[in-house]
Scaffold this motif. Structure first.
Motif, PDB file in Angstrom:
ATOM      1  N   ASP A  39       0.864  -1.176   0.000  1.00 43.19           N
ATOM      2  CA  ASP A  39       0.000   0.000   0.000  1.00 43.19           C
ATOM      3  C   ASP A  39       0.900   1.225   0.000  1.00 43.19           C
ATOM      4  OD1 ASP A  39      -1.709   2.213   0.848  1.00 43.19           O
ATOM      5  OD2 ASP A  39      -3.198   0.682   1.315  1.00 43.19           O
ATOM      6  N   PRO A  40       0.773   2.084  -0.997  1.00 47.77           N
ATOM      7  CA  PRO A  40       1.675   3.235  -1.093  1.00 47.77           C
ATOM      8  C   PRO A  40       1.485   4.254   0.022  1.00 47.77           C
ATOM      9  CG  PRO A  40      -0.080   3.417  -2.716  1.00 47.77           C
ATOM     10  CD  PRO A  40      -0.184   2.045  -2.113  1.00 47.77           C
ATOM     11  N   ASN A  41       0.353   4.183   0.721  1.00 52.03           N
ATOM     12  CA  ASN A  41       0.058   5.179   1.755  1.00 52.03           C
ATOM     13  C   ASN A  41       0.137   4.632   3.172  1.00 52.03           C
ATOM     14  OD1 ASN A  41      -0.722   7.199  -0.252  1.00 52.03           O
ATOM     15  ND2 ASN A  41      -2.535   5.932  -0.576  1.00 52.03           N
ATOM     16  N   ILE A  42       0.294   3.323   3.319  1.00 49.71           N
ATOM     17  CA  ILE A  42       0.177   2.698   4.636  1.00 49.71           C
ATOM     18  C   ILE A  42       1.336   1.729   4.854  1.00 49.71           C
ATOM     19  CG2 ILE A  42      -1.243   1.159   6.078  1.00 49.71           C
ATOM     20  CD1 ILE A  42      -3.682   2.233   4.561  1.00 49.71           C
ATOM     21  N   GLY A  43       1.874   1.721   6.075  1.00 51.86           N
ATOM     22  CA  GLY A  43       2.888   0.741   6.450  1.00 51.86           C
ATOM     23  C   GLY A  43       2.322  -0.260   7.448  1.00 51.86           C
ATOM     24  N   PHE A  44       2.952  -1.415   7.523  1.00 49.87           N
ATOM     25  CA  PHE A  44       2.461  -2.485   8.397  1.00 49.87           C
ATOM     26  C   PHE A  44       3.560  -2.959   9.345  1.00 49.87           C
ATOM     27  CE2 PHE A  44       0.100  -2.812   4.335  1.00 49.87           C
ATOM     28  CZ  PHE A  44      -1.161  -2.503   4.808  1.00 49.87           C
ATOM     29  N   ASP A  45       4.322  -2.011   9.899  1.00 45.72           N
ATOM     30  CA  ASP A  45       5.471  -2.327  10.746  1.00 45.72           C
ATOM     31  C   ASP A  45       5.124  -3.261  11.893  1.00 45.72           C
ATOM     32  OD1 ASP A  45       6.666  -0.488   9.094  1.00 45.72           O
ATOM     33  OD2 ASP A  45       6.740   1.117  10.573  1.00 45.72           O
TER      34      ASP A  45
END
Length: 290
Positions: free
Chosen positions: A240-246
């Motif tokens: 997702d270019p707008n969201i990270g899932f760290d």
């Protein structure tokens, strides 16, 4: 210039509810068997129930489907009021109560995932399971909800500056630019056209300005909203270019009620790009959590 009324986002039966604070919400629905599935669109400058349209068009899902335009968006009321995570959590609870069908399964896109988690913690008896599609809140934690966001919102509400900025944001090139980020081959033309029409409606800037000033995001969504959930949770995601899932793997690790499912080669709206894979994963989850 006269603005044409917004057409229906989905070919389906429609119902209109007046919620507890007198906000009027329009909801698309389709009959079926079993526990109802509530489908909730994301938050952006041109959001609407159009974002969950593929679930209505694919008959893999045999359960009753409900897809409202949340207040401030689509064909629901766009009142000039305070839009906040707490506000939308109450709205979601009120919608489930208005459905009057007992506990429901819920699918939410992006930022609305945080609102659904908040609602499920507040009224757990109403929410049987949660499916979160490219959910926000799994990036590096923020220590507090910054007062800077309120100052930014105040600037956005300045009559000349705010209206001018929103006119730019709702142009077709601008909307296409942002929607294209969620599609490897570009957003469908019909989706772009509907988003443009939605963003041109009276009052269309009120709710998005709260989103653009980052007031919709919890300071610590992981600890405050996601980790305490007891319901079965499915996360559908990939890139997702707008969201990270760290922190996504960390939250799911050791929690039997969490299931992570990647939909390969998708960019935030897997039900548009890979509808069969997305709906198969959703159906499997709903059956397992029944």
């Amino acid at each position: 210039m006269k603005v044409e009324p917004l057409a229906a986002a989905i070919v389906a039966e429609e119902c209109v509810w007046s919620l507890s604070d007198a906000q009027t919400v329009l909801c698309y629905r389709r009959d079926g068997d079993g526990r109802p599935l509530l489908l909730l669109h994301s938050m952006n400058a041109a959001a609407s129930a159009y974002e969950v349209k593929p679930f209505f068009e694919d008959m893999t899902l045999q359960v009753p489907l409900y897809a409202p335009d949340l207040p401030g968006f689509g064909r629901s009321e766009r009142r000039d009021c305070v839009y906040s995570p707490e506000f939308y959590a109450r709205v979601i609870i009120d919608i489930v109560k208005a459905m009057d069908l007992g506990s429901v399964d819920v699918l939410a896109l992006s930022t609305t995932s945080e609102f659904v988690a908040r609602a499920a913690l507040e009224a757990p008896e109403l929410f049987h399971s949660l499916t979160l599609v490219s959910p926000t809140g799994f990036m590096r934690r923020r220590s507090s909800r910054s007062s800077a966001a309120e100052r930014v919102h105040g600037v956005l509400r300045l009559p000349l500056l705010g209206s001018g900025l929103f006119r730019i944001l709702r142009t077709k090139p601008s909307i296409r630019f942002f929607l294209d980020k969620a599609f490897a081959d570009g957003a469908p033309e019909e989706m772009v056209d509907y988003a443009c029409a939605s963003a041109a409606q009276p009052g269309a800037s009120y709710a998005p300005f709260y989103f653009l000033s980052t007031q919709f995001f919890a300071p610590d969504a992981v600890g405050e909203l996601y980790e305490p959930l007891k319901q079965p949770v499915l996360v559908l995601y990939d890139e997702d270019p707008n969201i990270g899932f760290d922190y996504l793997d960390e939250v799911a690790l050791g929690r039997d009620n969490w299931r992570l499912h990647r939909i390969p080669s998708t960019l935030g709206l897997p039900h548009f790009e890979e509808p069969e894979l997305t709906q198969a994963a959703l159906v499997s989850f709903l059956e397992d959590s029944a």
